[in-house]
Design an enzyme around this catalytic site. Structure first.
Site, mmCIF file in Angstrom:
data_model
loop_
_atom_site.group_PDB
_atom_site.id
_atom_site.type_symbol
_atom_site.label_atom_id
_atom_site.label_comp_id
_atom_site.label_asym_id
_atom_site.label_seq_id
_atom_site.Cartn_x
_atom_site.Cartn_y
_atom_site.Cartn_z
ATOM 1 N N LEU A 108 -33.390 23.447 4.620
ATOM 2 C CA LEU A 108 -34.249 22.287 4.390
ATOM 3 C C LEU A 108 -35.700 22.668 4.635
ATOM 4 O O LEU A 108 -35.998 23.527 5.476
ATOM 5 C CB LEU A 108 -33.837 21.134 5.317
ATOM 6 C CG LEU A 108 -32.391 20.657 5.184
ATOM 7 C CD1 LEU A 108 -32.201 19.334 5.901
ATOM 8 C CD2 LEU A 108 -31.945 20.538 3.734
ATOM 9 N N ASN A 177 -27.264 27.013 11.715
ATOM 10 C CA ASN A 177 -27.897 27.429 12.984
ATOM 11 C C ASN A 177 -28.787 26.335 13.574
ATOM 12 O O ASN A 177 -29.697 26.625 14.349
ATOM 13 C CB ASN A 177 -28.727 28.696 12.737
ATOM 14 C CG ASN A 177 -29.845 28.468 11.732
ATOM 15 O OD1 ASN A 177 -29.704 27.653 10.836
ATOM 16 N ND2 ASN A 177 -30.950 29.171 11.899
ATOM 17 N N GLU A 178 -28.510 25.066 13.226
ATOM 18 C CA GLU A 178 -29.405 23.970 13.621
ATOM 19 C C GLU A 178 -29.679 23.938 15.123
ATOM 20 O O GLU A 178 -30.807 23.672 15.549
ATOM 21 C CB GLU A 178 -28.823 22.613 13.184
ATOM 22 C CG GLU A 178 -29.063 22.256 11.723
ATOM 23 C CD GLU A 178 -28.133 22.982 10.764
ATOM 24 O OE1 GLU A 178 -27.282 23.775 11.229
ATOM 25 O OE2 GLU A 178 -28.244 22.747 9.555
HETATM 26 C C1 LIG Z 1 -25.501 12.208 18.299
HETATM 27 C C2 LIG Z 1 -26.882 12.331 17.807
HETATM 28 C C3 LIG Z 1 -26.860 12.442 16.346
HETATM 29 C C4 LIG Z 1 -28.222 12.502 15.774
HETATM 30 C C5 LIG Z 1 -28.069 12.701 14.337
HETATM 31 C C6 LIG Z 1 -29.377 12.785 13.698
HETATM 32 C C7 LIG Z 1 -29.296 13.685 12.555
HETATM 33 C C8 LIG Z 1 -30.583 14.437 12.400
HETATM 34 C C9 LIG Z 1 -30.331 15.844 12.325
HETATM 35 C C10 LIG Z 1 -31.404 16.580 11.636
HETATM 36 C C11 LIG Z 1 -30.797 17.750 10.992
HETATM 37 C C12 LIG Z 1 -31.734 18.428 10.102
HETATM 38 C C13 LIG Z 1 -31.075 19.588 9.478
HETATM 39 C C14 LIG Z 1 -31.767 20.653 9.143
HETATM 40 C C15 LIG Z 1 -31.157 21.803 8.468
HETATM 41 C C16 LIG Z 1 -32.154 22.851 8.036
HETATM 42 O O1 LIG Z 1 -31.944 23.447 7.025
HETATM 43 S S1 LIG Z 1 -33.538 23.111 8.967
HETATM 44 C C17 LIG Z 1 -34.266 24.587 8.317
HETATM 45 C C18 LIG Z 1 -33.614 25.771 8.932
HETATM 46 N N1 LIG Z 1 -34.148 26.993 8.389
HETATM 47 C C19 LIG Z 1 -34.567 27.968 9.147
HETATM 48 O O2 LIG Z 1 -34.543 27.922 10.353
HETATM 49 C C20 LIG Z 1 -35.127 29.171 8.425
HETATM 50 C C21 LIG Z 1 -36.540 29.407 8.811
HETATM 51 N N2 LIG Z 1 -37.096 30.548 8.081
HETATM 52 C C22 LIG Z 1 -36.837 31.829 8.430
HETATM 53 O O3 LIG Z 1 -36.119 32.124 9.353
HETATM 54 C C23 LIG Z 1 -37.524 32.871 7.611
HETATM 55 O O4 LIG Z 1 -38.583 32.284 6.898
HETATM 56 C C24 LIG Z 1 -36.597 33.593 6.608
HETATM 57 C C25 LIG Z 1 -35.624 34.500 7.378
HETATM 58 C C26 LIG Z 1 -35.820 32.603 5.734
HETATM 59 C C27 LIG Z 1 -37.449 34.479 5.658
HETATM 60 O O5 LIG Z 1 -38.232 35.342 6.424
HETATM 61 P P1 LIG Z 1 -39.483 36.072 5.752
HETATM 62 O O6 LIG Z 1 -39.099 36.643 4.446
HETATM 63 O O7 LIG Z 1 -40.043 36.994 6.787
HETATM 64 O O8 LIG Z 1 -40.494 34.894 5.403
HETATM 65 P P2 LIG Z 1 -41.446 34.103 6.425
HETATM 66 O O9 LIG Z 1 -42.731 34.841 6.575
HETATM 67 O O10 LIG Z 1 -40.716 33.759 7.661
HETATM 68 O O11 LIG Z 1 -41.679 32.735 5.631
HETATM 69 C C28 LIG Z 1 -42.542 32.684 4.498
HETATM 70 C C29 LIG Z 1 -43.196 31.329 4.451
HETATM 71 O O12 LIG Z 1 -42.176 30.344 4.286
HETATM 72 C C30 LIG Z 1 -42.267 29.367 5.328
HETATM 73 N N3 LIG Z 1 -40.900 28.892 5.630
HETATM 74 C C31 LIG Z 1 -39.866 29.601 6.017
HETATM 75 N N4 LIG Z 1 -38.775 28.826 6.158
HETATM 76 C C32 LIG Z 1 -39.153 27.580 5.858
HETATM 77 C C33 LIG Z 1 -38.472 26.306 5.826
HETATM 78 N N5 LIG Z 1 -37.161 26.177 6.108
HETATM 79 N N6 LIG Z 1 -39.183 25.240 5.477
HETATM 80 C C34 LIG Z 1 -40.497 25.319 5.167
HETATM 81 N N7 LIG Z 1 -41.198 26.495 5.178
HETATM 82 C C35 LIG Z 1 -40.524 27.605 5.522
HETATM 83 C C36 LIG Z 1 -42.900 30.116 6.486
HETATM 84 O O13 LIG Z 1 -43.482 29.234 7.381
HETATM 85 C C37 LIG Z 1 -43.900 30.972 5.763
HETATM 86 O O14 LIG Z 1 -44.994 30.138 5.431
HETATM 87 P P3 LIG Z 1 -46.477 30.723 5.286
HETATM 88 O O15 LIG Z 1 -46.425 31.669 4.126
HETATM 89 O O16 LIG Z 1 -46.800 31.421 6.584
HETATM 90 O O17 LIG Z 1 -47.328 29.531 5.057
#
Ligand SMILES: CCCCCCCCCCCC/C=C/CC(=O)SCCNC(=O)CCNC(=O)[C@H](O)C(C)(C)COP(=O)(O)OP(=O)(O)OC[C@H]1O[C@@H](n2cnc3c(N)ncnc32)[C@H](O)[C@@H]1OP(=O)(O)O
Length: 302
Positions: A108, A177-178
């Site tokens: 996301l 991995n949330e």
């Molecule tokens: C009982 C109580 C109940 C309550 C219930 C409530 C329910 C609410 C729950 C809420 C749940 C929400 C669920 C969420 C699920 C998700 O999917 S959250 C997202 C998880 N993703 C990640 O953690 C991945 C993060 N990214 C990375 O680890 C790395 O970027 C990568 C390994 C994918 C790639 O690495 P690399 O190639 O080195 O690129 P980077 O330099 O890291 O990134 C480039 C660029 O992209 C931006 N970016 C990376 N990931 C994201 C992302 N997911 N979203 C937006 N942007 C992202 C990063 O910041 C860099 O940006 P800039 O170029 O620096 O501007």
């Protein structure tokens, strides 16, 4: 013949409840270009669809650089592409893969969940639900050719597919991995994982926020096959051919039988799920940790 017609009627009756209200919102897709054989090629800024009409298959390539994060616009384009393919009788299967080297999807889009207003969070979450429902219940055979890292929402998208092929690259990992981000995978993320790998493995994976490298992913069952990187697409193609050999109506009905109870749970609790999400994501503590996480990602380079 009568049996085939009967099956079609039954399939439509079973699929109808999901068809209603699950239409993708209009978005910014480009004009469809007519192919020489009458099959339309779909273009949109972030989704490239490569049709193979002879095989009845389309390859859907995600290209939302740099990391295929599932932004609102990207989700909308994905849904429109899926809907067009479902409505085109030429296609019986799609292969979803990435056009961003080394990354299937970073999940996301964190910027959609950080520093916005509650209305935006509600709209975004509805689109995430829609993506899950539409892919999970698609009447097409959907195969994920996972050619890169696939955390959280990226893993969820793969889990909606009927079959997952992962490239054997030690840099790639897949999982929900949330918890590592201090957030909780919603019940339908959890249900999809439980349906795929079983309760005990899912509990451990979810609590620890495990991201599985290829061999582990195969062992636990998060993916169905691990192959050398240069064979991911061809493997997905040959698996698709096997799946398309099964009589379509029988396969579609079986898919619905298997997935209906899980989808029904979200469909009946959809509004409450959106409210929960908005309440959760608006919390100061959650906003602070998401903000810090985004900053950490940005500073990684510098
Ligand atoms: C009982 C109580 C109940 C309550 C219930 C409530 C329910 C609410 C729950 C809420 C749940 C929400 C669920 C969420 C699920 C998700 O999917 S959250 C997202 C998880 N993703 C990640 O953690 C991945 C993060 N990214 C990375 O680890 C790395 O970027 C990568 C390994 C994918 C790639 O690495 P690399 O190639 O080195 O690129 P980077 O330099 O890291 O990134 C480039 C660029 O992209 C931006 N970016 C990376 N990931 C994201 C992302 N997911 N979203 C937006 N942007 C992202 C990063 O910041 C860099 O940006 P800039 O170029 O620096 O501007």
């Amino acid at each position: 013949m009568a049996l085939a017609v009967g099956m079609r009627v039954l399939t439509r009756a079973l699929l109808r409840p999901w068809a209603r209200g699950l239409r993708a919102a209009p978005g910014r897709t480009g004009p469809a270009a007519g192919g020489g054989d009458g099959v339309r090629c779909f273009r949109s800024p972030r989704v490239l669809v490569e049709p193979d009409p002879a095989a009845g298959v389309a390859v859907v390539k995600m290209r939302n650089p740099p990391v295929n994060s599932l932004s609102l616009e990207f989700l909308t384009e994905l849904l429109i592409s899926l809907e067009k393919l479902e409505n085109d009788k030429t296609f019986h299967g799609i292969i979803i893969t990435s056009d961003c080297p080394g990354i299937f999807s970073a999940g996301l889009d964190l910027t959609e969940m950080c520093g916005r207003d509650p209305e935006h969070y509600a709209e975004y979450w509805k689109a995430v639900q829609e993506m899950w429902l539409r892919f999970y219940l698609s009447n097409l055979v959907v195969i994920a050719a996972i050619n890169g890292i696939s955390p959280a929402g990226g893993c969820l998208l793969s889990l909606t597919c009927d079959y997952r092929v992962l490239a054997n690259n030690p840099k790639y990992a897949i999982g929900l991995n949330e918890t590592l981000l201090g957030i909780v995978a919603p019940f339908w993320f959890k249900d999809t994982l439980v349906n795929t790998i079983g309760h005990r493995s899912a509990e451990r994976a979810l609590q620890l926020g495990l991201l599985f490298p290829p061999a582990e992913a195969l062992r636990v069952g998060v993916v169905d096959q691990v192959v050398p990187e240069d064979q991911v697409q061809s493997t997905a193609r040959s698996v698709m051919a096997q799946w398309l050999d099964i009589p379509d109506h029988a396969r579609q009905l079986t898919k619905i039988l298997m997935r209906k109870p899980t989808a029904d749970r979200l469909l009946t609790e959809r509004d409450a799920d959106i409210e929960n999400f908005v309440r959760f994501i608006c919390k100061d503590s959650i906003q602070k940790s998401l903000h810090a996480y985004l900053e950490k990602l940005k500073q990684k380079k510098g």
